[in-house]
Design a protein around this motif. Structure first.
Motif: not given
Ligand SMILES: Nc1ncnc2c1ncn2[C@@H]1O[C@H](COP(=O)(O)OP(=O)(O)O)[C@@H](O)[C@H]1O
Ligand SMILES: [Mg+2]
Lengths: 394, 260
Positions: A16, A19-20, A22-23, A204, B99
């Protein structure tokens, strides 16, 4: 406890976040940027010359030291021209104190009566500095400037180099604080990790609760313990990487040369850490484990991601303020002291400071206490987190 | 487990509820439900929004504890972790990770059931027509595709019992036909399916219907039986007729026929 199920949760969390983007940036880039900014502001700031007053209480012996310090060129000789603005002569202590109080002087150096004895016996020179006591961080910097000046000046004045003079710091108002930026850096490591792990886990898990995936998880044979452990390990991976980045930024120093219109600046804070980085890392990780469970726990009380952010001023900011870094815990109002003593950041900040700044190791009682309390708090949060995952079978 | 476990003999009901009641404060979301659903059949739980469908199936699966009564799966008292491994539960919300890619989603749930088998997962995805979308993040799927992925996640472990909460909401008619064809195939292979819906036009595809309102099952039977008893061509009218006059609650008719 099934390893396969825990690993499934861990792998999912990693996927997860991969893919993120920005995080990921939040985790790795932000600490570097903020640290660089802090290093820039706190280390390379334009330092005004410290206005120094000198008080001699040691008669002729002291006067010789004072004269040597005041001799023309002493400051230049010390290699820090401009850092210290020297007076033309010594002054009585009462005058010095009133000039300090009136902002006419920044630092007063007192040559105490026993200085001659110290010199003769070879125990070294003990000097006293007095500051106003109104702005600890600024005064800490000024004392450090005076200290640098003395370190160089004294060794050239006193033949046979008696070593660095011991400095005792007094203030006119309040109490002296030894908190320079070096003392803050361990706290920053703890605070960043705690803050980010809490926010990321909270959001999350909130998504898990609101998006229907938690309901679905609970309809599989996965146990609550496996979920909490999977989260802890999954976020532990990111916390680990983050702590490594943070510690690197805190400990290294890279001087970036001037380029075109940009002046030279420094990357990294070059904190002179003396302790074991591994032990510091362990402390930060224990804090992060607690933060994962705290995030899961808090997500029960939020309906939206914005509401998770509302918990920052409630659970994060007070912890930072009460952690004993900005104000020592025994100087806090009596009502707040017990609160400060149950907050995990207090123990992490204390432990990191002991290890990194004071170079203590596992044999120190203080470090043992910090580790023990952090383990206890993490365990308590894990239990609380598991309790908020409502389920009819464990 | 507190109560003695029954034998899961072939004739025993796969899903069973006795005197099930679930209250939320003053609300009686499920208000005295007795059901016994047999293997190899598709049951439709029909009722408007808020009638208690989701609450009832959560009781039956063992995700919630009843205020009164008891539920059994394959003869075993629930809540029970062993039984969770034998139920596929498709939640009303999609319950997938936006996601993650299609493949990562099914692999994650397969991992939780401890039954990771690549070919079987691909096969499952083929059933829901997503086998050529393995790498697509769920976020980029259309609503109908997400629903299909959600169904696939409930099928990864080939459960003998399938409980599907409004599975066909937001799915286009062609795909709906495909869904039902697959449900039928699963039932033919011996699975027990409980499917909730608030649209009546799906009801004809079920072997047996359960009408629910205000937490009570007030009529049950095949679609044809119910329409005949209500004297109506239309199931919606039948539903209103039964619910309006207190329905069959006093004399529940339990269909034993094998007609589909
Ligand atoms: N966790 C809960 N807390 C309070 N009330 C609930 C809860 N879950 C469901 N209800 C209430 O129970 C009733 C039945 O809800 P639900 O089973 O979701 O109906 P359906 O699935 O048929 O739309 C509704 O009145 C709903 O508001
Ligand atoms: Mg529902």
């Amino acid at each position: 406890m099934s390893r396969r199920r825990v690993l499934a949760v861990v792998r999912r969390i990693v996927a997860q976040f991969r893919r993120d983007r920005r995080t990921l940036a939040l985790i790795f880039v932000v600490p570097i940027v903020i640290s660089a900014l802090l290093g820039w502001v706190l280390r390379d700031q334009q330092t005004a010359a410290v206005r120094l007053g000198i008080v001699n209480q040691a008669g002729p012996a002291g006067q010789r030291i004072a004269d040597a310090l005041l001799a023309p060129g002493a400051a230049d000789q010390a290699g820090s021209a401009g850092a210290v603005a020297l007076p033309s002569s010594t002054i009585p202590e009462s005058t010095a104190r009133s000039e300090l109080a009136n902002d006419q002087l920044d630092v007063v150096l007192v040559i105490p009566a026993d200085v001659a004895g110290g010199l003769a016996s070879g125990h070294g020179v003990r000097l006293i500095v007095i500051t106003q006591g109104a702005n600890a961080p600024v005064e800490g910097g000024q004392v450090a400037q005076v200290q640098q000046f003395l370190a160089r000046a004294v060794s050239s004045i006193v033949p046979g180099s008696p070593g660095l003079p011991t400095i005792e710091h007094e203030t006119v108002f309040g109490s002296p604080s030894s908190d320079t930026f070096d003392a803050l850096s361990p706290f920053f490591i703890g605070f960043f990790v705690y803050f980010l792990v809490f926010i990321l886990t909270g959001i999350s898990f909130l998504r898990e609760r609101m998006g229907g995936t938690l309901e679905r998880l609970l309809a599989t044979p996965v146990t609550k313990g496996e979920i909490v452990l999977g989260y802890t390990l999954g976020f532990g991976i990111f916390a680990t990487l983050q702590v490594i980045v943070l510690m690197a930024v805190m400990l290294i120093r890279i001087d970036v040369p001037a380029l075109g219109p940009f002046g030279a600046f420094t990357l990294g804070l070059a904190v002179p850490s003396v302790g074991s980085p591994l032990l510091a890392f362990l402390i930060a990780m224990l804090l992060a484990i607690g933060a994962v469970s705290l995030g899961i726990f808090i997500s029960t009380f939020a309906r939206t991601e914005f509401q998770i952010l509302q918990f920052i001023p409630i659970v994060i900011v007070p912890q930072g303020l009460l952690s004993g870094i900005f104000w020592r815990i025994d100087t806090l109002p009596a009502l707040l002291q017990p609160l400060a003593r149950v907050l995990p950041l207090t123990y992490a900040a204390d432990g990191l400071r002991e290890v990194m700044i004071q170079g203590r190791d596992l044999s120190a009682a203080g470090v043992q206490l910090d580790l023990g309390v952090l383990v206890g708090i993490a365990a308590l949060f894990v239990v609380l987190a598991a309790a908020t995952i409502r389920r009819e079978v464990a | 487990m507190t109560a003695p476990d029954g034998d899961a003999s072939p004739s025993a009901p796969a899903i069973e509820g006795r005197g099930l009641v679930k209250t939320f404060g003053p609300i009686r979301a499920v208000d005295g439900v007795d059901i016994a659903l047999r293997p190899g059949r598709i049951y439709g739980l029909l009722g408007p929004n808020g009638s208690g469908k989701t609450t009832l199936i959560r009781l039956l699966v063992g995700l919630a504890r009843p205020s009164a009564g008891e539920a059994r799966l394959l003869g075993h008292r629930v809540p029970s972790r062993e039984m969770l491994a034998r139920v596929g539960y498709m939640t009303q919300a999609d319950g997938i990770y936006p996601e993650l890619s299609v493949w990562e989603n099914v692999r994650f749930f397969a991992g939780l059931y401890g039954s990771f088998d690549r070919t079987r997962l691909v096969e499952t995805l083929r059933v829901v027509d997503l086998a050529d979308r393995l790498g697509t993040p769920a976020l980029q799927l259309s609503g109908g595709m997400r629903r299909r992925l959600s169904l696939a996640c409930a099928l990864v472990h080939r459960p003998p019992i399938l409980v599907l909460d409004e599975p066909t909401v937001g799915i286009d008619p062609a795909l709906r036909v495909q869904f039902w064809r697959h449900f039928r195939a699963l039932a033919a292979a011996g699975a027990t399916l409980l499917v909730t819906s608030h649209v009546m036009d799906e009801a004809d595809r079920c072997d047996e219907l359960l009408f629910i309102l205000a937490g009570r099952i007030f009529a049950r039977g095949t679609s044809a039986e119910l329409r005949q008893r209500a004297g109506s061509e239309n199931l919606e009218e039948a539903f209103l007729r039964f619910s309006g006059d207190g329905g069959d609650v006093a004399q529940p008719i339990v269909s034993r026929g094998g007609a589909a």
